[in-house]
Design an enzyme around this catalytic site. Structure first.
Site, mmCIF file in Angstrom:
data_model
loop_
_atom_site.group_PDB
_atom_site.id
_atom_site.type_symbol
_atom_site.label_atom_id
_atom_site.label_comp_id
_atom_site.label_asym_id
_atom_site.label_seq_id
_atom_site.Cartn_x
_atom_site.Cartn_y
_atom_site.Cartn_z
ATOM 1 N N ILE A 111 25.802 17.840 -24.251
ATOM 2 C CA ILE A 111 26.650 16.639 -24.235
ATOM 3 C C ILE A 111 25.808 15.409 -23.914
ATOM 4 O O ILE A 111 25.874 14.395 -24.622
ATOM 5 C CB ILE A 111 27.792 16.792 -23.207
ATOM 6 N N ALA A 121 33.017 13.543 -16.486
ATOM 7 C CA ALA A 121 33.759 14.463 -17.363
ATOM 8 C C ALA A 121 33.067 15.822 -17.328
ATOM 9 O O ALA A 121 33.057 16.544 -18.325
ATOM 10 C CB ALA A 121 33.823 13.921 -18.792
ATOM 11 N N SER A 122 32.458 16.155 -16.164
ATOM 12 C CA SER A 122 31.771 17.459 -16.094
ATOM 13 C C SER A 122 32.651 18.453 -15.321
ATOM 14 O O SER A 122 33.467 19.157 -15.925
ATOM 15 C CB SER A 122 30.389 17.315 -15.473
ATOM 16 N N GLU A 135 42.924 21.225 -10.167
ATOM 17 C CA GLU A 135 43.643 20.784 -11.367
ATOM 18 C C GLU A 135 44.871 21.678 -11.547
ATOM 19 O O GLU A 135 44.813 22.872 -11.266
ATOM 20 C CB GLU A 135 42.725 20.883 -12.595
ATOM 21 N N HIS A 168 41.672 16.160 -17.872
ATOM 22 C CA HIS A 168 40.688 17.132 -18.391
ATOM 23 C C HIS A 168 40.833 17.309 -19.909
ATOM 24 O O HIS A 168 41.040 18.421 -20.410
ATOM 25 C CB HIS A 168 40.852 18.487 -17.677
ATOM 26 N N GLY A 177 38.426 16.076 -22.113
ATOM 27 C CA GLY A 177 37.139 15.808 -22.774
ATOM 28 C C GLY A 177 36.941 16.621 -24.042
ATOM 29 O O GLY A 177 36.468 16.115 -25.056
ATOM 30 N N GLY A 178 37.306 17.891 -24.002
ATOM 31 C CA GLY A 178 37.085 18.758 -25.166
ATOM 32 C C GLY A 178 38.342 18.964 -25.985
ATOM 33 O O GLY A 178 38.371 19.813 -26.879
HETATM 34 N N1 LIG Z 1 35.660 17.457 -19.550
HETATM 35 C C1 LIG Z 1 35.646 18.438 -20.419
HETATM 36 O O1 LIG Z 1 36.638 18.714 -21.087
HETATM 37 C C2 LIG Z 1 34.405 19.210 -20.617
HETATM 38 C C3 LIG Z 1 33.519 19.383 -19.589
HETATM 39 N N2 LIG Z 1 32.362 20.107 -19.797
HETATM 40 C C4 LIG Z 1 31.444 20.252 -18.678
HETATM 41 O O2 LIG Z 1 30.213 19.614 -19.021
HETATM 42 C C5 LIG Z 1 29.143 20.417 -18.552
HETATM 43 C C6 LIG Z 1 27.887 20.118 -19.336
HETATM 44 O O3 LIG Z 1 28.057 20.582 -20.653
HETATM 45 P P1 LIG Z 1 26.809 20.759 -21.646
HETATM 46 O O4 LIG Z 1 26.106 19.477 -21.845
HETATM 47 O O5 LIG Z 1 27.315 21.463 -22.825
HETATM 48 O O6 LIG Z 1 25.902 21.729 -20.783
HETATM 49 P P2 LIG Z 1 24.351 22.061 -21.003
HETATM 50 O O7 LIG Z 1 24.134 23.338 -20.304
HETATM 51 O O8 LIG Z 1 23.994 21.932 -22.431
HETATM 52 O O9 LIG Z 1 23.620 20.891 -20.191
HETATM 53 C C7 LIG Z 1 23.654 20.779 -18.800
HETATM 54 C C8 LIG Z 1 22.372 20.113 -18.354
HETATM 55 O O10 LIG Z 1 22.465 19.885 -16.958
HETATM 56 C C9 LIG Z 1 21.183 20.134 -16.404
HETATM 57 N N3 LIG Z 1 21.313 20.365 -14.975
HETATM 58 C C10 LIG Z 1 21.696 21.495 -14.327
HETATM 59 N N4 LIG Z 1 21.671 21.305 -12.999
HETATM 60 C C11 LIG Z 1 21.278 20.032 -12.796
HETATM 61 C C12 LIG Z 1 21.065 19.246 -11.641
HETATM 62 N N5 LIG Z 1 21.265 19.741 -10.411
HETATM 63 N N6 LIG Z 1 20.633 17.980 -11.804
HETATM 64 C C13 LIG Z 1 20.419 17.471 -13.045
HETATM 65 N N7 LIG Z 1 20.602 18.173 -14.168
HETATM 66 C C14 LIG Z 1 21.040 19.430 -14.055
HETATM 67 C C15 LIG Z 1 20.680 21.326 -17.186
HETATM 68 O O11 LIG Z 1 19.275 21.468 -17.067
HETATM 69 C C16 LIG Z 1 21.134 20.974 -18.591
HETATM 70 O O12 LIG Z 1 20.156 20.262 -19.305
HETATM 71 C C17 LIG Z 1 29.679 21.841 -18.711
HETATM 72 O O13 LIG Z 1 29.025 22.736 -17.847
HETATM 73 C C18 LIG Z 1 31.131 21.705 -18.372
HETATM 74 O O14 LIG Z 1 31.305 21.963 -16.995
HETATM 75 C C19 LIG Z 1 32.078 20.628 -21.015
HETATM 76 C C20 LIG Z 1 32.922 20.481 -22.061
HETATM 77 C C21 LIG Z 1 34.189 19.794 -21.941
HETATM 78 O O1 LIG Z 2 34.549 23.308 -22.259
HETATM 79 C C1 LIG Z 2 34.663 23.065 -21.043
HETATM 80 O O2 LIG Z 2 33.868 23.480 -20.193
HETATM 81 C C2 LIG Z 2 35.767 22.233 -20.597
HETATM 82 O O3 LIG Z 2 35.741 21.746 -19.497
HETATM 83 C C3 LIG Z 2 36.954 22.091 -21.453
HETATM 84 O O4 LIG Z 2 37.897 22.873 -20.804
HETATM 85 P P1 LIG Z 2 39.323 23.172 -21.454
HETATM 86 O O5 LIG Z 2 39.085 24.058 -22.642
HETATM 87 O O6 LIG Z 2 39.905 21.867 -21.858
HETATM 88 O O7 LIG Z 2 40.072 23.864 -20.364
#
Ligand SMILES: NC(=O)C1=CN([C@@H]2O[C@H](COP(=O)(O)OP(=O)(O)OC[C@H]3O[C@@H](n4cnc5c(N)ncnc54)[C@H](O)[C@@H]3O)[C@@H](O)[C@H]2O)C=CC1
Ligand SMILES: O=C(O)C(=O)COP(=O)(O)O
Length: 466
Positions: free
Chosen positions: A209, A285-286, A316, A346, A348-349
């Protein structure tokens, strides 16, 4: 398929008994949570053939949290029994239901803790129809033979686009202006409203992301800096900084894209806010655990932050409705009283594109696993696969054996295979858990029960406490 002793699912065991006595059809197969065998070949085509370790009609799948229709279609097409729920379930109801199913599909809300998984005696696979897998006890699952899949990037574009929108909405105070108009108030202001070009975006976590967001932000004239725990190639002219503090001190907008981990819990708190520029903005949005909300409220009140956008929260609600109140999170009223604060549930996705793609991707992974034992893409198991058996290969079976990773197991397993020819075999380990896949030939239907019992009796199956 399990590292610990498990009861064979009653229905499947019965099905197995029936097949033993009744039938030699190519679909007369057996799959316990501990071992999987699929007798091959009556037909003489060379086409690769889908294995059917279960009688597909006996496979029960529970889908929670409104998993997309695309997934239901794929799973039902296999003949599996699919139970669908729009929301997640309270833990006691979840425990009741999970006892009976072989697979479960969830999104980010359903907590599959060791306590819940302990009751899931028949479960062989979990599909997380999302990116995050922090809601599942991955280690417990692996040690008990339950494989977990997710969708690593199908919603990352949707999150990146949401964040771009939020950067502009915050910079122009659009949320407040819109709310005022909804109340009948005309309030035309330019004070503290900004263009985003030339401003610096600080991205914490430059993964799927974060890196995609970086490209979008630069295309709108922003400068990008990022902080990650690993060195990563910059896209465009973004720049990796060495410390979180450096990022906080130089960014006008800070956005978080890290997973939920012990190290990311409250990684933005009072001290980090004190390093941020006066009048800067924060977007999360993490995961809700990453930001200390009372500290954010204080930073907003003091003017350190000129605005913030939150999509995720420490607690949540399980379903849509009137649930985002102060009972859920004690600081709810304080948060809602703040100006220029975007609160989203929530989402984001949550786009049609992302949810459809995730439905297909994870359902396909479940089918490949249930039917062929392939762990490609699994997040808690070694990745093991073999080329498919073909219909031309008569009396072949595929054996899946998940066991404790310790010396001597392969010797024992291959001695159990002794009377048969091992056509191909692959074994890999991840931590304490090893996964073996073998295609063996010269197996008659009557041999299967004995093979299964011999594998089940190995002590390497009993290393992990229930
Ligand atoms: N709001 C929503 O609907 C959504 C939220 N998410 C959240 O977003 C997060 C990130 O998604 P992606 O980018 O796909 O994950 P990803 O795994 O591709 O990237 C995460 C990055 O964070 C880095 N990282 C880990 N620990 C760290 C730290 N302490 N300090 C700095 N960097 C650190 C990793 O090295 C990696 O490069 C997911 O784990 C999920 O929790 C994901 C999709 C939808
Ligand atoms: O893909 C993720 O990690 C998200 O946070 C999205 O979650 P959701 O499928 O909307 O419950």
């Amino acid at each position: 398929m399990s590292a610990a002793p498990r009861d064979i699912a009653g229905g499947l065991a019965n099905a197995f008994q029936n097949h033993l006595s009744l039938s030699v059809s190519p679909t007369s197969t057996f799959h316990s949570p501990s071992s999987s065998f699929g007798p091959r070949g009556i037909a003489a085509s060379v086409a690769s053939k889908q294995l059917k370790p279960f009688n597909t009609g006996d496979v029960r799948i529970l889908l929670l949290e409104n998993v997309n229709q695309t997934a239901q279609d794929i799973l039902k097409k296999q003949g599996y029994q699919v139970e669908f729920h729009k929301s997640s379930l309270p833990e006691d109801e979840l425990i009741e239901k999970i006892r009976d199913v072989h697979a479960i599909g969830i999104r980010s809300k359903t907590k599959l803790s060791a306590r819940v998984l302990r009751e899931a005696k028949n479960l062989i696979v979990i599909g997380c129809f999302c990116i995050g897998t922090n809601q599942v006890d991955l280690d417990y699952a692996a040690k008990h033979g339950i494989t977990v899949f997710n969708s690593p990037f199908s919603n990352s574009r949707s999150v990146a686009e949401l964040v771009i929108a939020e950067i502009i909405i915050l910079a122009r105070q659009l949320g407040d202006r819109s709310n005022e108009m909804h109340q009948g108030t005309w309030n035309k202001v330019s004070s503290k409203c900004w263009e985003i070009r030339g401003k610096t975006l600080g991205i914490i976590g430059y993964g799927h992301i974060g890196s995609q967001l970086s490209v979008l932000a630069e295309s709108m004239g922003m400068s990008v800096v990022y902080y990650d725990v690993v060195p990563l190639m910059a896209l465009g002219i973004a720049k990796q900084v060495n410390t979180l503090q450096e990022l906080l001190e130089t960014s006008d907008f800070v956005t978080l894209h890290v997973p939920e981990l012990p190290e990311t819990k409250n990684m933005i708190g009072e001290e980090q806010f004190s390093h941020m520029k006066q009048g800067s903005y924060l977007i999360n949005a993490s995961r809700g655990s990453v930001v200390d909300i009372p500290a954010l409220i204080a930073a907003m009140r003091s003017g350190r932050l000129a605005g913030a956008a939150l999509d995720v929260y420490p607690s949540e609600p399980a379903a849509n409705g009137d649930y985002f109140n102060s009972t859920l999170n004690a600081w709810g009223d304080d948060l809602r009283s703040l100006k220029n604060l975007i609160l989203t549930p929530h989402i984001g996705g949550s786009t049609e594109e992302a949810q459809r793609a995730i439905g297909v991707e994870v359902a396909d992974a479940l089918v490949r696993y249930i039917n062929e034992g392939s762990t490609l893409g699994a997040v808690n198991m070694p990745e093991v696969t073999l080329r498919s058996l073909t219909s031309a290969e008569e009396n072949h079976v595929r054996v899946i054996f998940i066991h404790a990773n310790r010396p001597g197991v392969l010797r024992q397993v291959n001695s159990i295979f002794g009377d048969h020819n091992v056509v191909k075999q692959m074994s890999d380990s991840r931590g304490d858990v090893a996964y073996l896949m073998a295609d063996i030939s010269d197996v008659n239907l009557g041999d299967i029960k004995g093979l299964c019992e011999s594998l089940e009796s190995l002590s390497c199956k009993r290393l992990f406490p229930p």
